[in-house]
Design a protein around this motif. Structure first.
Motif, short mmCIF file in Angstrom:
data_model
loop_
_atom_site.label_atom_id
_atom_site.label_comp_id
_atom_site.label_asym_id
_atom_site.label_seq_id
_atom_site.Cartn_x
_atom_site.Cartn_y
_atom_site.Cartn_z
N ILE A 79 0.85 -1.20 0.00
CA ILE A 79 0.00 0.00 0.00
C ILE A 79 0.89 1.25 0.00
O ILE A 79 1.81 1.36 0.79
CB ILE A 79 -0.93 0.02 1.23
N THR A 82 -0.68 7.64 1.81
CA THR A 82 -1.49 8.70 1.23
C THR A 82 -0.68 9.93 0.86
O THR A 82 -0.92 10.54 -0.19
CB THR A 82 -2.61 9.09 2.22
N VAL A 128 -19.16 0.47 6.88
CA VAL A 128 -18.07 0.87 6.00
C VAL A 128 -17.32 -0.38 5.53
O VAL A 128 -17.09 -1.30 6.31
CB VAL A 128 -17.10 1.82 6.73
N GLU A 129 -16.94 -0.38 4.27
CA GLU A 129 -16.09 -1.44 3.73
C GLU A 129 -14.76 -0.84 3.30
O GLU A 129 -14.69 0.33 2.94
CB GLU A 129 -16.75 -2.11 2.51
N ILE A 130 -13.71 -1.65 3.37
CA ILE A 130 -12.39 -1.23 2.93
C ILE A 130 -11.96 -2.17 1.81
O ILE A 130 -12.05 -3.39 1.95
CB ILE A 130 -11.36 -1.27 4.08
N VAL A 131 -11.49 -1.58 0.71
CA VAL A 131 -11.08 -2.36 -0.45
C VAL A 131 -9.69 -1.90 -0.88
O VAL A 131 -9.45 -0.70 -1.01
CB VAL A 131 -12.07 -2.15 -1.62
N ALA A 132 -8.78 -2.84 -1.11
CA ALA A 132 -7.47 -2.51 -1.67
C ALA A 132 -7.57 -2.65 -3.19
O ALA A 132 -8.10 -3.64 -3.70
CB ALA A 132 -6.41 -3.47 -1.13
N THR A 133 -7.10 -1.63 -3.89
CA THR A 133 -7.16 -1.66 -5.34
C THR A 133 -6.06 -0.77 -5.92
O THR A 133 -5.45 0.01 -5.21
CB THR A 133 -8.55 -1.19 -5.84
N LEU A 163 -5.92 1.96 -0.33
CA LEU A 163 -7.07 1.45 0.42
C LEU A 163 -8.19 2.47 0.29
O LEU A 163 -8.02 3.64 0.64
CB LEU A 163 -6.73 1.26 1.89
N TRP A 164 -9.32 2.04 -0.25
CA TRP A 164 -10.51 2.88 -0.32
C TRP A 164 -11.44 2.45 0.79
O TRP A 164 -11.61 1.25 1.02
CB TRP A 164 -11.23 2.68 -1.66
N SER A 165 -12.04 3.40 1.47
CA SER A 165 -13.03 3.04 2.48
C SER A 165 -14.28 3.86 2.24
O SER A 165 -14.22 5.00 1.79
CB SER A 165 -12.50 3.29 3.89
N GLY A 166 -15.41 3.26 2.51
CA GLY A 166 -16.66 3.96 2.33
C GLY A 166 -17.84 3.02 2.42
O GLY A 166 -17.70 1.82 2.70
#
Length: 171
Positions: A79, A82, A128-133, A163-166
């Motif tokens: 990762i 930021t 909330v979900e967290i996705v690595a992309t 990491l996106w969270s939302g």
């Protein structure tokens, strides 16, 4: 090691170091006199031109809205931190008034089983979900093209694993 041929007299180590010391003293005097910015002033000027939350040591500026991650700044983690993620905008950032009242923002969900409008406050109370992309600008690598290409001269620094969270908006 071979040296380039020159008709000029070779510079001795002593005269080179003496010249460098004199140049450094001159710059120091300029800085103290207010005619040239000091080190802290230069750092502040450089950071002021970068987007908030971004570390200028890890980015290359291509324009006022485009910053590329330096190759060595990716580190060894999967990762990318930021403060090191590239910045690519096709337009200037929105006016500050747009972000003054985020609690007043709404999102309309249409084309789903249960269309509705949600406020930011309502979204903050949902799961909330967290996705690595991978986040990548389509122009990454543009600098390597043999022919001239418009846009920022990206190297390999317009990509990052993030990491996106939302809140998921699927129905």
């Amino acid at each position: 090691m071979t040296r380039p041929h020159s008709n000029a007299e070779p510079t001795s180590r002593r005269s080179f170091l003496t010249g460098m010391a004199a140049a450094g003293a001159g710059l120091s005097l300029l800085s103290e006199s207010g005619l040239a910015p000091g080190r802290a002033d230069l750092a502040a000027l450089q950071e002021a031109d970068f987007p908030p939350g971004k570390d200028p040591r890890h980015l290359v500026r291509h324009s006022s809205v485009t910053f590329e991650t330096k190759r060595e700044a990716f580190g060894s983690s999967i990762i990318v931190p930021t403060d090191r993620i590239f910045v690519r905008n096709n337009a200037d950032p929105p006016d500050a008034a747009v972000v003054e009242d985020p609690d007043g923002w709404q999102v309309a969900l249409e084309g789903v089983r249960n269309p509705r409008t949600l406020t930011v406050r309502e979204l903050q109370n949902l799961r909330v979900e967290i996705v690595a992309t991978v986040l990548q600008c389509s122009g990454t690598g543009r600098r390597s093209f043999e022919h001239r290409v418009g846009g920022s001269p990206w190297g390999a620094g317009a990509a990052a694993c993030v990491l996106w969270s939302g809140v998921p908006v699927r129905s």
